[in-house]
Design a protein around this motif. Sequence first.
Motif, short mmCIF file in Angstrom:
data_model
loop_
_atom_site.label_atom_id
_atom_site.label_comp_id
_atom_site.label_asym_id
_atom_site.label_seq_id
_atom_site.Cartn_x
_atom_site.Cartn_y
_atom_site.Cartn_z
N UNK A 1 -7.23 -2.52 15.42
CA UNK A 1 -6.96 -1.38 14.54
C UNK A 1 -7.52 -0.10 15.15
N UNK A 2 -8.78 -0.15 15.64
CA UNK A 2 -9.38 1.04 16.23
C UNK A 2 -8.65 1.46 17.51
N UNK A 3 -8.35 0.48 18.37
CA UNK A 3 -7.68 0.79 19.64
C UNK A 3 -6.28 1.34 19.38
N UNK A 4 -5.57 0.76 18.39
CA UNK A 4 -4.25 1.27 18.06
C UNK A 4 -4.31 2.73 17.64
N UNK A 5 -5.32 3.07 16.83
CA UNK A 5 -5.47 4.46 16.40
C UNK A 5 -5.68 5.38 17.59
N UNK A 6 -6.49 4.95 18.54
CA UNK A 6 -6.75 5.76 19.73
C UNK A 6 -5.47 5.96 20.53
N UNK A 7 -4.73 4.87 20.76
CA UNK A 7 -3.50 4.99 21.53
C UNK A 7 -2.47 5.86 20.80
N UNK A 8 -2.37 5.71 19.49
CA UNK A 8 -1.38 6.47 18.74
C UNK A 8 -1.65 7.97 18.82
N UNK A 9 -2.90 8.38 18.60
CA UNK A 9 -3.20 9.80 18.62
C UNK A 9 -3.24 10.33 20.04
N UNK A 10 -3.65 9.50 21.00
CA UNK A 10 -3.59 9.94 22.39
C UNK A 10 -2.17 10.19 22.83
N UNK A 11 -1.24 9.37 22.33
CA UNK A 11 0.16 9.52 22.67
C UNK A 11 0.75 10.81 22.12
N UNK A 12 0.29 11.22 20.93
CA UNK A 12 0.81 12.44 20.31
C UNK A 12 0.55 13.66 21.17
N UNK A 13 -0.59 13.68 21.89
CA UNK A 13 -0.92 14.84 22.73
C UNK A 13 -0.95 14.53 24.19
N UNK A 14 -0.44 13.33 24.57
CA UNK A 14 -0.43 12.89 25.96
C UNK A 14 -1.80 13.04 26.61
N UNK A 15 -2.82 12.67 25.90
CA UNK A 15 -4.17 12.73 26.45
C UNK A 15 -4.38 11.59 27.44
N UNK A 16 -5.29 11.82 28.37
CA UNK A 16 -5.70 10.76 29.28
C UNK A 16 -6.81 9.97 28.60
N UNK A 17 -6.59 8.68 28.43
CA UNK A 17 -7.57 7.81 27.79
C UNK A 17 -8.34 7.07 28.88
N UNK A 18 -9.65 7.21 28.85
CA UNK A 18 -10.51 6.62 29.89
C UNK A 18 -11.41 5.57 29.24
N UNK A 19 -11.09 4.30 29.46
CA UNK A 19 -11.88 3.19 28.93
C UNK A 19 -12.92 2.79 29.97
N UNK A 20 -14.15 3.20 29.75
CA UNK A 20 -15.21 2.84 30.68
C UNK A 20 -15.69 1.42 30.38
#
Length: 690
Positions: free
Chosen positions: A518-537
């Motif tokens: 649920x948390x990861x889906x939220x991150x991907x969904x909102x990152x997709x809206x602004x085409x942000x670079x998601x960095x999973x350390x």
Amino acid sequence: MTEPGFDSNDRYLVLSLAWLRLLLRRVAQRRGPVVTSALPEAVVPVTRSRRWWQGQGEPAVAPVLAAPVVPPSALDAEIAEAARRIEEAAATDLPELESLRRVFGLTEFERNVLLLCAAPELDTGIGALLEASYGCPRPSFAMAMDLFDDAAWDARSPQRPLRYWQLVTTVGEPMSTGAGLRIDERILHAIKGLHHLDARLATAMEPIPPGDDLPGSQQEVADAAVELIARAANSGELPVVQLVGTYAPDRTAVAAAIANALRLELYRMRISALAAVPVGEIDTIARLWHRETLLVPRALLFDDDGTDELATLRQSRAMFVRRSGGLVLSSAPDLSPDLPAPTVSMEVGRPTGPEQHELWVRALGSADRARVGMLAEQFRLDGPEIARVVAYTDLPADPDAATRALQTAARRSLRPRLEKLASRVRPVATWDTLVLPENELDQLHQIAEQVAHRSTVYAQWGFGARMNRGLGINALFAGESGTGKTMAAEVLANALGLDLYRIDLSGVVDKYVGETPKHVRTIFDWGEAGEAILFFDECDAIFGKRSEVKDAHDRYANIEIDYLLQRMETYRGLAILATNMRDAVDRAFLRRLRFVVNFPFPSQTDRERMWRIAFPADTPVGSLDYERLARISLTGAAITDAALGAAFRAAAHGGEIGMGDVLAAARDQLRKQNRPINEADFRIEQGVPA
């Protein structure tokens, strides 16, 4: 003929109250003389001219208690004539009281009970008449059974409309026929033709206006839902329509379009509002809403607002939906299996690329004011969001400058949503400050090129239509700590002009089953809206190898990994995963990555380059032996830290940075990492301060 401003419903009420007063007058005469000096004059329910009524030949609204005693036969004739006029008024235009009778299936006696309960509120003289006739100013079932013909005992039953729909409530002991009756406030206003939402529902529900025109893809969803609902209505059983999608405003807009097409007023109830409702009162609230749908064409949108207590509220929501009526819509990111059958699901997506292009052009007024194609490709926004971004931005005349301003404004509008679960990193590193072997550096340039030119390849050259997987780009950065993985992500963000978010694993990984996806889906969904670079350390904490299933926890852990693999493939932006242990990452996951970039421990040549760019241009640096410094086995991050430590040492003694400062700082880095120290590398030449 009616007086201006005096509608047919008011006329019907006045005639009904006049008839009721005659009935009470007959009871009063039957029981004995009435002392009129202490009784007030009857009041017409709405302020109107008595001359008008008298001019039309209607019974004058005089103080009925002060009127002379009329022979029973004559009074009966007046009552019959008053009843005839009521029937005649109801035949011309359906009054509200008669509408309530039809809607709730009231008998004639139950309709009259409702009139009797409303009368003291509409006509202040009725209470005095009740007092004179029955010794009590408050109506009761006992009075109604004595006053009206065709009295029925079962009208008092909790399953009959008067009590089931809470049209009237009892004052005192409900089992007693002499208990006082009070009309429900909402029903009283309905009798007068005023249809507001019940006050007990208004605190938990809010009206949703029809909204603007939808993009074509979303309008198709709304049209399909309307057609399905219309077919289901013919069968007599409306399904719960589940609107599923990433973005809540999109789902709400489609729900509003559905309700508008069906000519229904739409109200939204957030599921979190049920937290304040005791389970024992869910039935009452649901019944009140069902009553609303019978009084006025209305639909309800149950909105899953992401509350943490959703699991505990699902039972209450299911109970509410089972007990209520009318059209119920559900808005949530995923399907809700707990909703009672029948249910149907409709997927609500974000506006497509061409639709977003059109929305940007509409908001800007012209396609020449900015690079609309770039904006439509980079962001996933709806019409209202795009309109707000344009309205809040001071646009330069130059299209390129205007595009940059709009990009900045759009990213700012999206940041608060992502920063709940991720930390935004301000990228400062550039290609000039990144030191890597040629092959790895070339891979990073390829990543940047593919992100920058996706629109050309996928949209213009047609590759997007031939691919059934995600159109995003994902990469794994593997290497030990300090070898430049985070810096490389900063370089890409800087070069592409995108926001960079480091995912906070402590906020993503949850000990409760099902919460991590649920948390990861939220991150991907909102990152997709602004085409942000998601960095999973340290991504191996989430994307690690699947374990052998020994218990339920292992099974759910593997399900979470599978979900994450699928979501990575559908992400439209750039996702970077960093790990210190490449072997710990699941092989199935590695196969789905487009790039795997290894960050080796820097060679001596690379370390020398790192030392040469470690000090800013404004830093007072003395004569340093960079070749000698490169022989010290440090990572790029450790070299940066050593340069900073040397600067503080030099600032403390008030001179420029010398070899002694740098060597001492480098030794500190080796000690911090618990690595062996070769003292020969740190020997200070004679004359050089330690």
